[in-house]
Design a protein around this motif. Structure first.
Motif, mmCIF file in Angstrom:
data_model
loop_
_atom_site.group_PDB
_atom_site.id
_atom_site.type_symbol
_atom_site.label_atom_id
_atom_site.label_comp_id
_atom_site.label_asym_id
_atom_site.label_seq_id
_atom_site.Cartn_x
_atom_site.Cartn_y
_atom_site.Cartn_z
ATOM 1 N N UNK A 10 0.845 -1.194 0.000
ATOM 2 C CA UNK A 10 0.000 0.000 0.000
ATOM 3 C C UNK A 10 0.878 1.241 0.000
ATOM 4 N N UNK A 11 0.309 2.332 -0.473
ATOM 5 C CA UNK A 11 1.014 3.613 -0.478
ATOM 6 C C UNK A 11 0.055 4.717 -0.038
ATOM 7 N N UNK A 12 0.350 5.355 1.084
ATOM 8 C CA UNK A 12 -0.427 6.499 1.544
ATOM 9 C C UNK A 12 -1.718 6.163 2.240
ATOM 10 N N UNK A 13 -1.970 4.860 2.488
ATOM 11 C CA UNK A 13 -3.229 4.438 3.099
ATOM 12 C C UNK A 13 -3.018 4.154 4.588
ATOM 13 N N UNK A 14 -3.986 4.536 5.419
ATOM 14 C CA UNK A 14 -3.912 4.303 6.855
ATOM 15 C C UNK A 14 -3.709 2.817 7.144
ATOM 16 N N UNK A 15 -2.694 2.500 7.971
ATOM 17 C CA UNK A 15 -2.404 1.099 8.288
ATOM 18 C C UNK A 15 -3.191 0.615 9.508
ATOM 19 N N UNK A 16 -3.547 1.528 10.408
ATOM 20 C CA UNK A 16 -4.316 1.122 11.574
ATOM 21 C C UNK A 16 -5.708 0.667 11.141
ATOM 22 N N UNK A 17 -6.149 -0.468 11.666
ATOM 23 C CA UNK A 17 -7.451 -0.994 11.261
ATOM 24 C C UNK A 17 -7.442 -1.560 9.860
ATOM 25 N N UNK A 18 -6.241 -1.843 9.344
ATOM 26 C CA UNK A 18 -6.112 -2.417 7.997
ATOM 27 C C UNK A 18 -6.137 -3.934 8.139
ATOM 28 N N UNK A 19 -7.333 -4.501 8.225
ATOM 29 C CA UNK A 19 -7.498 -5.933 8.490
ATOM 30 C C UNK A 19 -8.403 -6.571 7.441
ATOM 31 N N UNK A 20 -8.342 -7.883 7.388
ATOM 32 C CA UNK A 20 -9.202 -8.650 6.485
ATOM 33 C C UNK A 20 -10.499 -9.003 7.207
ATOM 34 N N UNK A 21 -11.600 -8.770 6.541
ATOM 35 C CA UNK A 21 -12.930 -9.043 7.085
ATOM 36 C C UNK A 21 -13.428 -10.373 6.541
ATOM 37 N N UNK A 22 -13.666 -11.346 7.426
ATOM 38 C CA UNK A 22 -14.274 -12.614 7.033
ATOM 39 C C UNK A 22 -15.791 -12.418 7.001
ATOM 40 N N UNK A 23 -16.329 -12.156 5.827
ATOM 41 C CA UNK A 23 -17.751 -11.881 5.704
ATOM 42 C C UNK A 23 -18.590 -13.123 6.008
ATOM 43 N N UNK A 24 -19.853 -12.944 6.402
ATOM 44 C CA UNK A 24 -20.725 -14.099 6.664
ATOM 45 C C UNK A 24 -20.923 -14.991 5.438
ATOM 46 N N UNK A 25 -20.769 -14.426 4.218
ATOM 47 C CA UNK A 25 -20.943 -15.231 3.003
ATOM 48 C C UNK A 25 -19.675 -15.968 2.612
ATOM 49 N N UNK A 26 -18.627 -15.882 3.445
ATOM 50 C CA UNK A 26 -17.398 -16.620 3.183
ATOM 51 C C UNK A 26 -16.370 -15.865 2.372
ATOM 52 N N UNK A 27 -16.736 -14.706 1.840
ATOM 53 C CA UNK A 27 -15.807 -13.906 1.049
ATOM 54 C C UNK A 27 -14.901 -13.110 1.984
ATOM 55 N N UNK A 28 -13.637 -12.989 1.602
ATOM 56 C CA UNK A 28 -12.694 -12.203 2.393
ATOM 57 C C UNK A 28 -12.571 -10.811 1.777
ATOM 58 N N UNK A 29 -12.682 -9.800 2.614
ATOM 59 C CA UNK A 29 -12.746 -8.422 2.133
ATOM 60 C C UNK A 29 -11.759 -7.545 2.887
ATOM 61 N N UNK A 30 -11.079 -6.656 2.153
ATOM 62 C CA UNK A 30 -10.159 -5.716 2.783
ATOM 63 C C UNK A 30 -10.932 -4.591 3.463
ATOM 64 N N UNK A 31 -10.377 -4.080 4.541
ATOM 65 C CA UNK A 31 -10.958 -2.920 5.211
ATOM 66 C C UNK A 31 -9.886 -1.844 5.381
ATOM 67 N N UNK A 32 -10.327 -0.611 5.509
ATOM 68 C CA UNK A 32 -9.468 0.512 5.906
ATOM 69 C C UNK A 32 -10.114 1.138 7.129
ATOM 70 N N UNK A 33 -9.367 1.242 8.212
ATOM 71 C CA UNK A 33 -9.898 1.725 9.477
ATOM 72 C C UNK A 33 -11.120 0.900 9.874
ATOM 73 N N UNK A 34 -11.058 -0.389 9.573
ATOM 74 C CA UNK A 34 -12.095 -1.364 9.917
ATOM 75 C C UNK A 34 -13.345 -1.279 9.034
ATOM 76 N N UNK A 35 -13.374 -0.354 8.073
ATOM 77 C CA UNK A 35 -14.543 -0.225 7.199
ATOM 78 C C UNK A 35 -14.351 -1.081 5.947
#
Length: 317
Positions: A254-279
């Protein structure tokens, strides 16, 4: 009794602290309730490859059919894309290999990504016939290859011209006529004009200011009906066809993106989704080329994302 009570309170406080700070960690995986759990469970991995329990269980994939006369179509989003004789997009899988040619899509995977059979196949006009080949799968059937890469269709492509499989799981991509990944300008992903872009980076839009874009230069969005804590998504089912999730990105890519809260979201449908600041973050199917921001303000709930994960231009609450 006081000692035991104090220990119990300490354990409880530690557990609560872990929950409330999990989404602020710089790495890890967040489950639907927002708790970081680290590495994904191997049993859930198929969903990240673009297939999973929602496609049924057991059984063999349908008998492969050939592509017939191959064709090349010009996609506004992806450049030149290889199709079969009926106009259905052909795909390649990053977990396959081209040298030697080998398919790693079996069982449930092959039900979602039907194999393109070798045999009655003719190269598209103006393309290199020598790139057309075949590979013998573990079940003994022959699969079409283009420059060594095994070819597939996608079960969710319901009509000619659909490219719903593009980018699924971060491993499935429409094929260019030469077997490389389709990309604007006809180049492979690593050779395209956006080759220097990180997995997520920042672009200065003339109207919106600094916004986040993905590795292809496509605008990234947030959905105002989602939540960051607890981490939840309100975009499911048909919504994902218009608003594909951003697949997990290594925080070092990544470049210039907030690293805090930069986690992978295990969605209920099984898809893995990136988040920024947990969003949770998405792209928009209506954006046809890098720089498009057609998703901005749609329904009063979709907005481009700032480097800090904020919705750009969203009404103040």
């Amino acid at each position: 009794m006081k000692t035991w009570r104090n220990v119990s309170l300490a354990v409880t406080a530690t557990a609560v602290l872990a929950l409330t700070t999990a989404c602020g960690q710089e790495q890890g995986t967040a489950t639907p309730n927002g708790q970081a759990v680290g590495a994904a469970n191997p049993a859930q991995q198929p969903a990240a490859d673009g297939y999973g329990s929602d496609y049924g269980s057991g059984g063999d994939a349908a008998a492969p059919k050939t592509a017939g006369q191959l064709a090349v179509v010009d996609s506004k989003k992806l450049g030149k894309v290889l199709t079969d004789s009926e106009g259905f997009t052909l795909y390649r899988f990053d977990k396959d290999t081209a040298s030697p040619a080998k398919s790693n899509c079996e069982g449930e995977c092959a039900k979602v990504w039907p194999v393109v059979a070798a045999g009655d196949v003719t190269a598209a006009p103006g393309t290199d016939e020598s790139l057309i080949g075949e590979v013998t799968r573990t079940d003994g059937t022959k699969q079409l290859t283009v420059d060594g890469w095994p070819m597939y269709r996608y079960a969710k492509d319901t009509k000619p011209g659909d490219i719903n499989g593009q980018g699924v799981g971060g491993t499935w991509f429409a094929s260019a006529p030469d077997g490389k990944k389709a990309a604007p300008g006809g180049a492979d992903g690593a050779e395209s004009g956006d080759a220097d872009l990180a997995g997520l980076s920042v672009r200065n839009d003339p109207k919106l200011g600094e916004i986040v874009v993905d590795k292809n230069g496509m605008t990234v969005y947030r959905f105002m009906k989602d939540s960051a804590w607890p981490m939840k998504t309100a975009c499911t089912g048909a919504c994902l066809e218009k608003w594909p999730v951003v697949e997990p990105v290594d925080k070092n890519d990544t470049e210039g993106v907030l690293k805090k809260g930069f986690v992978t979201f295990d969605r209920p449908d099984g898809i893995k989704q990136q988040t920024i600041d947990c969003w949770p973050i998405y792209t928009f199917a209506g954006d046809e080329k890098p720089g498009d921001t057609n998703g901005q303000g749609v329904g009063g709930t979709w907005f481009a994302v700032s480097p800090e994960g904020k919705p750009v231009g969203a009404p103040k609450k």
